[in-house]
Design a protein around this motif. Structure first.
Motif, PDB file in Angstrom:
ATOM      1  N   PRO A   1       0.841  -1.199   0.000  1.00 18.05           N
ATOM      2  CA  PRO A   1       0.000   0.000   0.000  1.00 18.05           C
ATOM      3  C   PRO A   1       0.878   1.251   0.000  1.00 18.05           C
ATOM      4  N   LYS A   2       0.393   2.306  -0.621  1.00 12.54           N
ATOM      5  CA  LYS A   2       1.126   3.569  -0.679  1.00 12.54           C
ATOM      6  C   LYS A   2       1.182   4.181   0.717  1.00 12.54           C
ATOM      7  N   ARG A   3       2.264   4.916   0.971  1.00 17.32           N
ATOM      8  CA  ARG A   3       2.456   5.549   2.271  1.00 17.32           C
ATOM      9  C   ARG A   3       1.899   6.971   2.256  1.00 17.32           C
ATOM     10  N   PRO A   4       1.514   7.483   3.416  1.00 16.12           N
ATOM     11  CA  PRO A   4       1.046   8.875   3.476  1.00 16.12           C
ATOM     12  C   PRO A   4       2.242   9.829   3.343  1.00 16.12           C
ATOM     13  N   ALA A   5       1.960  11.066   2.953  1.00 15.67           N
ATOM     14  CA  ALA A   5       3.014  12.061   2.734  1.00 15.67           C
ATOM     15  C   ALA A   5       3.837  12.329   3.990  1.00 15.67           C
ATOM     16  N   ASP A   6       3.232  12.220   5.172  1.00 13.44           N
ATOM     17  CA  ASP A   6       3.987  12.500   6.397  1.00 13.44           C
ATOM     18  C   ASP A   6       5.078  11.467   6.669  1.00 13.44           C
ATOM     19  N   HIS A   7       5.095  10.384   5.898  1.00  9.98           N
ATOM     20  CA  HIS A   7       6.184   9.408   6.004  1.00  9.98           C
ATOM     21  C   HIS A   7       7.537  10.069   5.717  1.00  9.98           C
ATOM     22  N   LEU A   8       7.543  11.084   4.855  1.00 11.06           N
ATOM     23  CA  LEU A   8       8.788  11.769   4.509  1.00 11.06           C
ATOM     24  C   LEU A   8       9.442  12.425   5.724  1.00 11.06           C
ATOM     25  N   LEU A   9       8.663  12.736   6.737  1.00  6.83           N
ATOM     26  CA  LEU A   9       9.219  13.344   7.951  1.00  6.83           C
ATOM     27  C   LEU A   9      10.126  12.380   8.717  1.00  6.83           C
TER      28      LEU A   9
ATOM     29  N   HIS B   1      18.032   7.994  -1.224  1.00  8.58           N
ATOM     30  CA  HIS B   1      17.074   7.406  -0.282  1.00  8.58           C
ATOM     31  C   HIS B   1      15.765   8.206  -0.269  1.00  8.58           C
ATOM     32  N   PHE B   2      15.873   9.516  -0.183  1.00  8.31           N
ATOM     33  CA  PHE B   2      14.692  10.373  -0.135  1.00  8.31           C
ATOM     34  C   PHE B   2      13.868  10.220  -1.415  1.00  8.31           C
ATOM     35  N   THR B   3      14.551  10.239  -2.553  1.00 11.47           N
ATOM     36  CA  THR B   3      13.860  10.122  -3.842  1.00 11.47           C
ATOM     37  C   THR B   3      13.142   8.784  -3.959  1.00 11.47           C
ATOM     38  N   ARG B   4      13.808   7.717  -3.522  1.00  8.23           N
ATOM     39  CA  ARG B   4      13.192   6.388  -3.560  1.00  8.23           C
ATOM     40  C   ARG B   4      11.932   6.353  -2.693  1.00  8.23           C
ATOM     41  N   GLU B   5      12.005   6.977  -1.530  1.00  9.12           N
ATOM     42  CA  GLU B   5      10.847   6.981  -0.627  1.00  9.12           C
ATOM     43  C   GLU B   5       9.677   7.783  -1.195  1.00  9.12           C
ATOM     44  N   THR B   6       9.961   8.845  -1.944  1.00 13.38           N
ATOM     45  CA  THR B   6       8.862   9.639  -2.517  1.00 13.38           C
ATOM     46  C   THR B   6       8.075   8.828  -3.539  1.00 13.38           C
ATOM     47  N   LEU B   7       8.718   7.856  -4.162  1.00 15.28           N
ATOM     48  CA  LEU B   7       8.019   7.017  -5.142  1.00 15.28           C
ATOM     49  C   LEU B   7       6.998   6.096  -4.480  1.00 15.28           C
ATOM     50  N   GLU B   8       7.131   5.883  -3.181  1.00 11.44           N
ATOM     51  CA  GLU B   8       6.218   5.000  -2.461  1.00 11.44           C
ATOM     52  C   GLU B   8       5.065   5.746  -1.797  1.00 11.44           C
ATOM     53  N   LEU B   9       4.990   7.043  -2.037  1.00 11.26           N
ATOM     54  CA  LEU B   9       3.936   7.841  -1.402  1.00 11.26           C
ATOM     55  C   LEU B   9       2.624   7.742  -2.147  1.00 11.26           C
ATOM     56  N   ASP B  10       1.560   7.860  -1.385  1.00  6.50           N
ATOM     57  CA  ASP B  10       0.238   7.904  -1.985  1.00  6.50           C
ATOM     58  C   ASP B  10       0.127   9.173  -2.822  1.00  6.50           C
ATOM     59  N   GLU B  11       0.570  10.271  -2.223  1.00  6.37           N
ATOM     60  CA  GLU B  11       0.481  11.550  -2.916  1.00  6.37           C
ATOM     61  C   GLU B  11       1.192  12.595  -2.061  1.00  6.37           C
TER      62      GLU B  11
ATOM     63  N   LYS C   1       5.705  21.143  -2.443  1.00  6.69           N
ATOM     64  CA  LYS C   1       5.953  21.911  -1.215  1.00  6.69           C
ATOM     65  C   LYS C   1       6.245  20.969  -0.048  1.00  6.69           C
ATOM     66  N   VAL C   2       5.482  19.898   0.061  1.00  2.00           N
ATOM     67  CA  VAL C   2       5.695  18.924   1.134  1.00  2.00           C
ATOM     68  C   VAL C   2       7.054  18.256   0.950  1.00  2.00           C
ATOM     69  N   GLN C   3       7.366  17.861  -0.270  1.00  2.00           N
ATOM     70  CA  GLN C   3       8.649  17.210  -0.537  1.00  2.00           C
ATOM     71  C   GLN C   3       9.814  18.166  -0.257  1.00  2.00           C
ATOM     72  N   LEU C   4       9.712  19.416  -0.706  1.00  3.24           N
ATOM     73  CA  LEU C   4      10.768  20.402  -0.462  1.00  3.24           C
ATOM     74  C   LEU C   4      11.004  20.609   1.026  1.00  3.24           C
ATOM     75  N   THR C   5       9.929  20.788   1.751  1.00  4.24           N
ATOM     76  CA  THR C   5      10.028  21.059   3.191  1.00  4.24           C
ATOM     77  C   THR C   5      10.626  19.880   3.942  1.00  4.24           C
ATOM     78  N   THR C   6      10.168  18.681   3.645  1.00  2.00           N
ATOM     79  CA  THR C   6      10.663  17.513   4.365  1.00  2.00           C
ATOM     80  C   THR C   6      12.100  17.171   3.957  1.00  2.00           C
ATOM     81  N   PHE C   7      12.447  17.410   2.689  1.00  2.00           N
ATOM     82  CA  PHE C   7      13.818  17.172   2.241  1.00  2.00           C
ATOM     83  C   PHE C   7      14.781  18.070   3.005  1.00  2.00           C
ATOM     84  N   LYS C   8      14.462  19.366   3.078  1.00  2.00           N
ATOM     85  CA  LYS C   8      15.329  20.318   3.782  1.00  2.00           C
ATOM     86  C   LYS C   8      15.363  20.030   5.282  1.00  2.00           C
TER      87      LYS C   8
END
Length: 134
Positions: free
Chosen positions: A23-31, A47-57, A61-68
């Motif tokens: 199942p896809k992961r929620p966006a807050d998984h990036l935190l 690692h970060f890029t690979r994890e974003t591929l597993e997100l539901d959506e 902005k969410v990706q930028l913030t959590t990456f930084k």
């Protein structure tokens, strides 16, 4: 000879192809993704890029913030602060350029002769240079 109806075929298809997917992961998984103490920036980006591929959506902005938020490299954080980024693609391009520059500097440093390495930080008279002269 036996036949299969559409409902059986549909159920069989779903069981075969969909049941094996996670199942896809929620966006807050990036935190939860952090740049490890001994992890290279290159490894963190991968690692970060690979994890974003597993997100539901997750939007940029969410990706930028959590990456930084997960970064540990102060130098790279400063480099990011100098110009605002609107998309994750822009920040990944900046990261790639930053990593390439660091690699090039490491190669140059490794190719210096021992005499060049000894002379760093000294002027022609053998005296230490001021920081502003470098």
């Amino acid at each position: 000879m036996s036949s299969i109806d559409n409902e059986q075929l549909g159920n069989s298809f779903v069981r075969h192809f969909v049941s094996g997917q996670r199942p896809k992961r929620p966006a807050d998984h990036l935190l939860t993704i952090r740049h490890g103490e001994k992890e290279t920036l290159r490894s963190y980006v991968k690692h970060f890029t690979r994890e974003t591929l597993e997100l539901d959506e997750a939007d940029d902005k969410v990706q930028l913030t959590t990456f930084k938020a997960g970064l540990k490299s102060r130098e790279f954080v400063v480099a990011l602060a100098k110009s605002p980024f609107q998309t994750m693609a822009e920040i990944l391009l900046k990261a790639q350029k930053y990593m390439n520059a660091k690699d090039a500097l490491a190669i140059i440093r490794d190719k210096e002769t021992p005499r060049e390495k000894e002379g760093k930080g000294e002027d022609r008279r053998g005296q230490k240079r001021e920081r502003g002269d470098q």
